[in-house]
Design a protein around this motif. Structure first.
Motif, PDB file in Angstrom:
ATOM      1  N   UNK A  27      29.467   8.738 -37.031  1.00 33.64           N
ATOM      2  CA  UNK A  27      29.332   9.463 -38.290  1.00 33.64           C
ATOM      3  C   UNK A  27      28.292   8.735 -39.140  1.00 33.64           C
ATOM      4  N   UNK A  28      27.331   9.482 -39.646  1.00 30.83           N
ATOM      5  CA  UNK A  28      26.351   8.941 -40.575  1.00 30.83           C
ATOM      6  C   UNK A  28      26.965   9.091 -41.958  1.00 30.83           C
ATOM      7  N   UNK A  29      27.594   8.037 -42.416  1.00 31.38           N
ATOM      8  CA  UNK A  29      28.369   8.084 -43.667  1.00 31.38           C
ATOM      9  C   UNK A  29      27.478   8.424 -44.861  1.00 31.38           C
ATOM     10  N   UNK A  30      26.330   7.787 -44.958  1.00 28.85           N
ATOM     11  CA  UNK A  30      25.447   8.015 -46.112  1.00 28.85           C
ATOM     12  C   UNK A  30      24.957   9.464 -46.165  1.00 28.85           C
ATOM     13  N   UNK A  31      24.507   9.988 -45.039  1.00 29.42           N
ATOM     14  CA  UNK A  31      24.027  11.379 -45.007  1.00 29.42           C
ATOM     15  C   UNK A  31      25.168  12.361 -45.251  1.00 29.42           C
ATOM     16  N   UNK A  32      26.335  12.078 -44.703  1.00 28.60           N
ATOM     17  CA  UNK A  32      27.501  12.947 -44.917  1.00 28.60           C
ATOM     18  C   UNK A  32      27.886  12.954 -46.403  1.00 28.60           C
ATOM     19  N   UNK A  33      27.888  11.794 -47.015  1.00 30.22           N
ATOM     20  CA  UNK A  33      28.223  11.682 -48.444  1.00 30.22           C
ATOM     21  C   UNK A  33      27.255  12.507 -49.289  1.00 30.22           C
TER      22      UNK A  33
END
Length: 159
Positions: free
Chosen positions: A3-9
């Protein structure tokens, strides 16, 4: 996949709620690549990746090829066609058409022999003859090989 946390956020920030369909994934490179593997048959891939490869051995006739090509095109699917060299010699236009439609081409030996009963030098001749014919006909040298009638002794061939 991670999961790309920054992009998802960033995708979910505007409405302040978590949305499963807005999670962004990034692909992790594999630890093992095909180049790291010995030249042996591959029967299944990574069960974590929802992928499939279509392999079509072409050695005997051509009556089903137009239907196969139509179905693949309509489905927006590519396959790897393994050509028997003697088939290519008899059907150069079909071989070219399959390649022009964007399918990968592999080697299926020249005369569809039972390689378990052939010497290493006979086997190498079959492969080289087929590679040369495919290269002469469509302009590429195949990277992949599918043994006729299934498994042979790959270590005997490639050592």
């Amino acid at each position: 996949m991670d999961v790309d946390i920054e992009s998802s956020y960033k995708k979910m920030k505007s409405d302040g709620n978590f949305h499963k369909n807005k999670v962004v994934y990034k692909e992790k490179p594999p630890n093992v690549h095909l180049e790291n593997l010995a030249p042996i048959p591959i029967y299944k891939g990574n069960p974590e990746k929802p992928m499939v490869a279509l392999l079509i051995n072409v050695a005997w006739g051509n009556e089903y090829i137009p239907t196969i090509l139509t179905t693949l095109k309509e489905s927006k699917v590519k396959a790897t066609f393994f050509f028997d060299g003697s088939w290519v010699k008899k059907n150069p236009d079909l071989a070219k058409m399959i390649y022009r439609e964007g399918h990968e081409i592999g080697n299926h030996a020249y005369s569809h022999p039972d390689l378990k009963k052939r010497s290493k030098s006979d086997t190498i001749q079959e492969l080289e003859k087929t590679n040369a014919l495919i290269e002469e006909t469509i302009g590429i040298k195949p990277k992949w090989f599918a043994p006729p009638s299934g498994l042979t002794n790959p270590l005997r061939i490639f050592q």
